[in-house]
Design a protein around this motif. Sequence first.
Motif, mmCIF file in Angstrom:
data_model
loop_
_atom_site.group_PDB
_atom_site.id
_atom_site.type_symbol
_atom_site.label_atom_id
_atom_site.label_comp_id
_atom_site.label_asym_id
_atom_site.label_seq_id
_atom_site.Cartn_x
_atom_site.Cartn_y
_atom_site.Cartn_z
ATOM 1 N N LEU A 51 7.334 -2.063 11.590
ATOM 2 C CA LEU A 51 7.427 -3.522 11.557
ATOM 3 C C LEU A 51 8.039 -4.010 10.255
ATOM 4 C CD1 LEU A 51 4.004 -4.492 13.206
ATOM 5 C CD2 LEU A 51 6.279 -4.565 14.233
ATOM 6 N N VAL A 52 7.775 -3.319 9.153
ATOM 7 C CA VAL A 52 8.430 -3.659 7.884
ATOM 8 C C VAL A 52 9.931 -3.421 7.988
ATOM 9 C CG1 VAL A 52 8.687 -2.963 5.462
ATOM 10 C CG2 VAL A 52 6.404 -3.329 6.414
ATOM 11 N N ALA A 53 10.327 -2.285 8.577
ATOM 12 C CA ALA A 53 11.752 -1.978 8.735
ATOM 13 C C ALA A 53 12.456 -3.021 9.592
ATOM 14 C CB ALA A 53 11.917 -0.586 9.344
ATOM 15 N N ALA A 54 11.723 -3.581 10.573
ATOM 16 C CA ALA A 54 12.310 -4.599 11.454
ATOM 17 C C ALA A 54 12.256 -5.998 10.856
ATOM 18 C CB ALA A 54 11.580 -4.591 12.796
ATOM 19 N N GLY A 55 11.573 -6.156 9.712
ATOM 20 C CA GLY A 55 11.478 -7.465 9.078
ATOM 21 C C GLY A 55 10.359 -8.332 9.592
ATOM 22 N N LEU A 56 9.548 -7.812 10.536
ATOM 23 C CA LEU A 56 8.444 -8.604 11.063
ATOM 24 C C LEU A 56 7.256 -8.624 10.102
ATOM 25 C CD1 LEU A 56 8.562 -7.519 14.809
ATOM 26 C CD2 LEU A 56 9.743 -9.405 13.679
ATOM 27 N N LEU A 57 7.161 -7.602 9.271
ATOM 28 C CA LEU A 57 6.214 -7.575 8.163
ATOM 29 C C LEU A 57 6.997 -7.327 6.880
ATOM 30 C CD1 LEU A 57 3.275 -5.389 9.571
ATOM 31 C CD2 LEU A 57 3.385 -7.889 9.445
ATOM 32 N N GLU A 58 6.407 -7.673 5.750
ATOM 33 C CA GLU A 58 7.023 -7.439 4.447
ATOM 34 C C GLU A 58 6.022 -6.734 3.544
ATOM 35 O OE1 GLU A 58 9.876 -11.440 4.484
ATOM 36 O OE2 GLU A 58 8.173 -11.301 3.099
ATOM 37 N N ARG A 59 6.534 -5.894 2.636
ATOM 38 C CA ARG A 59 5.689 -5.153 1.702
ATOM 39 C C ARG A 59 6.065 -5.569 0.281
ATOM 40 N NH1 ARG A 59 6.493 -0.260 3.575
ATOM 41 N NH2 ARG A 59 4.454 0.158 4.515
ATOM 42 N N ASP A 60 5.067 -5.943 -0.520
ATOM 43 C CA ASP A 60 5.350 -6.348 -1.892
ATOM 44 C C ASP A 60 5.340 -5.140 -2.830
ATOM 45 O OD1 ASP A 60 2.706 -5.738 -2.473
ATOM 46 O OD2 ASP A 60 2.076 -7.819 -2.765
ATOM 47 N N GLU A 61 5.526 -5.403 -4.138
ATOM 48 C CA GLU A 61 5.626 -4.314 -5.101
ATOM 49 C C GLU A 61 4.322 -3.522 -5.247
ATOM 50 O OE1 GLU A 61 4.842 -8.215 -7.233
ATOM 51 O OE2 GLU A 61 6.154 -7.462 -5.649
ATOM 52 N N ASP A 62 3.204 -4.125 -4.830
ATOM 53 C CA ASP A 62 1.920 -3.423 -4.849
ATOM 54 C C ASP A 62 1.603 -2.763 -3.511
ATOM 55 O OD1 ASP A 62 1.359 -4.176 -7.511
ATOM 56 O OD2 ASP A 62 0.706 -6.158 -6.817
ATOM 57 N N ARG A 63 2.609 -2.753 -2.605
ATOM 58 C CA ARG A 63 2.493 -2.141 -1.280
ATOM 59 C C ARG A 63 1.495 -2.863 -0.386
ATOM 60 N NH1 ARG A 63 5.429 1.948 -0.423
ATOM 61 N NH2 ARG A 63 4.242 2.649 1.400
ATOM 62 N N ARG A 64 1.229 -4.125 -0.701
ATOM 63 C CA ARG A 64 0.423 -4.952 0.188
ATOM 64 C C ARG A 64 1.350 -5.608 1.210
ATOM 65 N NH1 ARG A 64 -4.701 -5.966 -1.037
ATOM 66 N NH2 ARG A 64 -4.674 -8.081 -0.217
ATOM 67 N N ILE A 65 0.807 -5.844 2.401
ATOM 68 C CA ILE A 65 1.619 -6.268 3.538
ATOM 69 C C ILE A 65 1.353 -7.736 3.854
ATOM 70 C CG2 ILE A 65 2.209 -5.760 5.937
ATOM 71 C CD1 ILE A 65 2.715 -3.454 3.986
ATOM 72 N N ARG A 66 2.421 -8.460 4.188
ATOM 73 C CA ARG A 66 2.304 -9.838 4.659
ATOM 74 C C ARG A 66 3.235 -10.015 5.847
ATOM 75 N NH1 ARG A 66 4.842 -10.719 -0.613
ATOM 76 N NH2 ARG A 66 7.099 -10.768 -0.327
ATOM 77 N N LEU A 67 3.041 -11.119 6.578
ATOM 78 C CA LEU A 67 3.940 -11.423 7.695
ATOM 79 C C LEU A 67 5.339 -11.694 7.169
ATOM 80 C CD1 LEU A 67 1.651 -13.767 9.827
ATOM 81 C CD2 LEU A 67 2.161 -11.364 10.244
ATOM 82 N N GLY A 68 6.337 -11.226 7.898
ATOM 83 C CA GLY A 68 7.720 -11.358 7.453
ATOM 84 C C GLY A 68 8.380 -12.641 7.913
ATOM 85 N N LEU A 69 9.395 -13.051 7.178
ATOM 86 C CA LEU A 69 10.130 -14.263 7.533
ATOM 87 C C LEU A 69 10.842 -14.123 8.877
ATOM 88 C CD1 LEU A 69 11.719 -15.466 4.174
ATOM 89 C CD2 LEU A 69 9.999 -16.641 5.567
ATOM 90 N N ARG A 70 11.215 -12.902 9.237
ATOM 91 C CA ARG A 70 11.907 -12.746 10.510
ATOM 92 C C ARG A 70 10.999 -13.082 11.679
ATOM 93 N NH1 ARG A 70 14.682 -7.651 13.569
ATOM 94 N NH2 ARG A 70 16.084 -8.897 14.848
ATOM 95 N N LEU A 71 9.693 -12.820 11.524
ATOM 96 C CA LEU A 71 8.741 -13.191 12.575
ATOM 97 C C LEU A 71 8.740 -14.699 12.762
ATOM 98 C CD1 LEU A 71 6.590 -11.948 14.463
ATOM 99 C CD2 LEU A 71 4.916 -12.382 12.670
ATOM 100 N N TRP A 72 8.725 -15.441 11.656
ATOM 101 C CA TRP A 72 8.799 -16.909 11.718
ATOM 102 C C TRP A 72 10.125 -17.349 12.335
ATOM 103 C CZ3 TRP A 72 12.469 -19.993 9.335
ATOM 104 C CH2 TRP A 72 12.228 -21.368 9.392
ATOM 105 N N GLU A 73 11.233 -16.704 11.930
ATOM 106 C CA GLU A 73 12.551 -17.071 12.449
ATOM 107 C C GLU A 73 12.612 -16.914 13.963
ATOM 108 O OE1 GLU A 73 17.173 -15.445 12.251
ATOM 109 O OE2 GLU A 73 15.568 -14.402 11.184
ATOM 110 N N LEU A 74 12.138 -15.781 14.454
ATOM 111 C CA LEU A 74 12.175 -15.536 15.888
ATOM 112 C C LEU A 74 11.304 -16.517 16.653
ATOM 113 C CD1 LEU A 74 12.021 -11.630 15.860
ATOM 114 C CD2 LEU A 74 14.009 -13.050 16.394
#
Length: 250
Positions: A51-74
């Motif tokens: 999901l990170v590779a697809a942009g639906l999730l995002e990973r920060d510099e501390d390797r914590r995960i959040r919802l990705g902007l692409r999910l909002w875009e879609l």
Amino acid sequence: MANSPSGDSMTERVVRVLETFTSDRTMQTAAEIGRRAGLPSSSAHRIVDELVAAGLLERDEDRRIRLGLRLWELAQRGSTALRLRQAALPFMAQVQREIREHTQLAVLEQDEALFLERLSHPQAGANITRIAGRLPLHASSSGLVLLAFADAALRERVLGAPLRAVGPGTITDAAELRRVLARIRRQGVVVAPGSIEAVSTGVAVPLRDAGEVVAALSTILPRDADPAPAVAALRRAASGVDAALRAARR
């Protein structure tokens, strides 16, 4: 989609991963996601990585995960919720200017009231609802309107389940709730004191598109406020939204 050894599909597992995020829990580790989604660690990490590779999730510099902007875009592409929100916002703003309290737009989604938008005045009173937040249908003025005009099977499903008290005025008796829903259908409005907060009264009306109730528009008043001005403002706004939706279809 292929099933896992436990019988759930990949789609079901992805949905469970995404549903671990809430308005209060916006950042998680992959391990936390796996635990909350009920997935084995290896499966959780693999799904999160994909999901990170697809942009639906995002990973920060501390390797914590959040919802990705692409999910909002879609979610915005061709969304009926976006169309409704765009039509309603100018009229919500007018209600908010007149009443100077919280003004909210909610839709029926999976047997709950899902709030698409909220406008607030700096001096407005208590209100626990949030954009993209949910409440049980019987426990808010918006939810009561949505439940009143929902199909009969959904109403019976809600009426037949335990009615949890969210606030001191939440209706928890099925017979009383049935009477209130019938009154809402007759009058086209609900005034619900204390259903969420003891100090507040929710007032809501239905929004229609091509004659069908598609949403509820509400405002939250101080408990001792006269609801009549809010009822009038909400009804004017509902008429305006209906006209805007009809014009958009031409």
